[in-house]
Scaffold this motif. Structure first.
Motif, PDB file in Angstrom:
ATOM      1  N   ASP A 218       0.811  -1.220   0.000  1.00  0.00           N
ATOM      2  CA  ASP A 218       0.000   0.000   0.000  1.00  0.00           C
ATOM      3  C   ASP A 218       0.851   1.280   0.000  1.00  0.00           C
ATOM      4  O   ASP A 218       0.408   2.328   0.462  1.00  0.00           O
ATOM      5  CB  ASP A 218      -0.981   0.012   1.178  1.00  0.00           C
ATOM      6  N   LYS A 251      -5.440   4.090  -6.472  1.00  0.00           N
ATOM      7  CA  LYS A 251      -5.242   5.283  -5.640  1.00  0.00           C
ATOM      8  C   LYS A 251      -6.347   6.305  -5.884  1.00  0.00           C
ATOM      9  O   LYS A 251      -6.917   6.867  -4.934  1.00  0.00           O
ATOM     10  CB  LYS A 251      -3.879   5.913  -5.956  1.00  0.00           C
ATOM     11  N   LYS A 254      -9.779   5.092  -4.410  1.00  0.00           N
ATOM     12  CA  LYS A 254      -9.751   5.124  -2.941  1.00  0.00           C
ATOM     13  C   LYS A 254      -9.862   6.561  -2.434  1.00  0.00           C
ATOM     14  O   LYS A 254     -10.618   6.847  -1.489  1.00  0.00           O
ATOM     15  CB  LYS A 254      -8.459   4.480  -2.437  1.00  0.00           C
ATOM     16  N   THR A 286      -4.191  -3.330   0.421  1.00  0.00           N
ATOM     17  CA  THR A 286      -5.067  -2.226   0.031  1.00  0.00           C
ATOM     18  C   THR A 286      -6.525  -2.670   0.052  1.00  0.00           C
ATOM     19  O   THR A 286      -7.404  -1.936   0.519  1.00  0.00           O
ATOM     20  CB  THR A 286      -4.699  -1.716  -1.379  1.00  0.00           C
TER      21      THR A 286
END
Length: 484
Positions: A218, A251, A254, A286
């Motif tokens: 992550d 990314k 999220k 993640t």
């Protein structure tokens, strides 16, 4: 004519002198080789080659020295030059085969070893090396099949066995490192990749594996940097390109989900986290966070069961994920499933013994203890924050509902059940209408000893001597009833 013969003699003398000097350098190189001073041995063999560049044995000796220095590619070049100068040079073919095998080219190695056996059929070393090359080829095939089936443990096993013979093969090491990353063994994978990069800083495969480890841990921004660097070194590296694309997409999704959550747009956040979870099922760390985040959103949307399920998925992916245990425990508390909540809080407290976690555990244990007693609030049908008036109204309603007079014509079994409920109503009111008793009850004290027979009283059903109005005014503690 005399002058010509004189010149020829001079050239022969020079060649003889050079040959003697080269042999001297070779002998000194041999001496250093025996002492295991391979750097000095290399220097002297190089001097011998410079003096006599057509001598196959000098290249063979220097190849042996380079192999001891783990400079296998240079050793391969020297051994190939040796057999070009003398195709019957058995040691040259043997060393070429060993270099090929060390570098992971088992087929080329096998050809060299078979050439040795043509020159010397009983050569036991060549016979053994043929078997080693065959084993490496077999492990390669098994690893390829294992990778296709996502059996990464099998691949690691095969590569470990193959590397026993092919110790300098970067391809095998990278494949092992990639599979270690897929198994979540990131420190080991990083170590293997770093070893390769120390020897070859431009190795695109090793750069990709470094990025993969960071991505799965992550650390997405750092991972992207390695993927970009890998693509600079190897523009056609499809794995690095796909991983880079996934990392950026993950990314972005999220972050969009986090923003929607902070803005209070829980439905949108739930959808965004769900979409993020479809990007890369292999990114365990993640995805654990995404499941936990979605679980948090679910609890906000009152989807408690869904929230518990998401948190359970999170801890299955990452057993050390404290936040997911805490979120699930709170959901269990909301559902009044205190046994499960206590189990999660105990897990958390065993991992991180903080004051906050201790307080949460004690509170859950208290609620569990309280849940084992009679729930007087449920008996009266009121909320735990009910006011005194609400408690009194609820008591009157429930007492009237279960009073024996209302069930005098019922069967004995029903009368007995209603009598029990009537007593419980009186017992609940006695506790909840008294501030001190209520406080003790709310703090988890066992009230059984305090209540006694307080719920078993009421007005008389046969030969009634007290008016209903007086009974309602006085509450349940002053009169009793009898069945006729």
């Amino acid at each position: 004519m005399l002058q010509f013969f004189s010149h020829a003699c001079t050239c022969d003398q020079k060649q003889a002198t050079c040959g003697q000097e080269a042999e001297s350098f070779k002998e000194q190189g041999n001496a250093y080789y025996i002492k295991k001073d391979y750097s000095e041995a290399f220097n002297y063999y190089t001097k011998a080659i410079d003096m006599c560049p057509k001598n196959a044995s000098y290249y063979g000796n220097r190849a042996a020295t380079l192999m001891m220095l783990s400079r296998h590619r240079e050793a391969l070049e020297d051994s190939q030059q040796a057999v070009r100068l003398d195709d019957t040079f058995m040691k040259g073919h043997l060393r070429e085969g060993k270099c090929h095998l060390s570098l992971g080219n088992a087929m080329a190695a096998s050809r060299c070893f078979h050439r040795v056996l043509e020159l010397e059929p009983d050569n036991s070393q060549a016979q053994q090396e043929v078997k080693n090359a065959d084993s490496v080829l077999e492990y390669e095939k098994m690893a390829e099949l294992g990778f296709e089936k996502h059996d990464f443990r099998m691949v690691v096993f095969c590569m470990d066995r193959a590397l026993e013979s092919a110790s300098a093969c970067h391809r095998f090491k990278v494949l092992k490192a990639e599979c270690l990353a897929m198994l979540g063994r990131y420190p080991e994978a990083q170590s293997v990749a770093s070893d390769i990069l120390r020897m070859d800083a431009t190795n695109g495969d090793a750069l990709y594996v470094r990025g993969l480890c960071l991505y799965y841990e992550d650390c997405i921004d750092k991972a992207v940097q390695f993927f970009v660097q890998a693509l600079r070194m190897a523009p056609d590296h499809e794995k690095a390109r796909l991983a880079c694309r996934n990392a950026k997409a993950l990314k972005a999704k999220k972050e969009d989900g986090n923003k929607a959550f902070k803005d209070g747009n829980y439905d949108a956040a739930y959808e965004l986290y769900s979409e993020a979870l479809t990007i890369d099922p292999n990114n365990i760390k993640t995805n654990a966070k995404l499941f936990c985040n979605r679980g948090t959103v679910g609890s906000k949307l009152k989807k408690i069961d869904q929230a518990i399920e998401d948190c359970t998925k999170a801890v299955k992916l990452d057993e050390t994920y404290i936040k997911a245990y805490l979120r699930r425990a709170q959901c269990y508390m909301d559902k009044e499933e205190y046994d499960e909540a206590v189990r999660d809080y105990e897990k958390v407290y065993q991992t991180e013994k903080t004051k906050e976690h201790k307080h949460l555990l004690k509170n859950a244990q208290l609620e569990l203890k309280k849940s084992k007693r009679k729930d007087y609030y449920k008996v009266l049908g009121v909320d735990k924050n009910a006011t005194e008036d609400e408690i009194k109204k609820a008591y009157r309603k429930r007492a009237l509902m279960h009073h024996p007079d209302r069930h005098s014509s019922a069967s004995a079994e029903v009368q007995k059940e209603e009598e029990k409920k009537f007593k419980e109503v009186g017992e609940a009111f006695t506790v909840l209408s008294d501030p001190k008793k209520k406080s003790r009850y709310d703090s988890g004290h066992d009230m059984e000893d305090d209540t006694g027979n307080m719920g078993g009283e009421g007005w008389r059903s046969a030969g009634e001597t007290v008016s209903r109005e007086d009974w309602w005014a006085s509450g349940p503690g002053n009169f009793f009833f009898q069945f006729g």
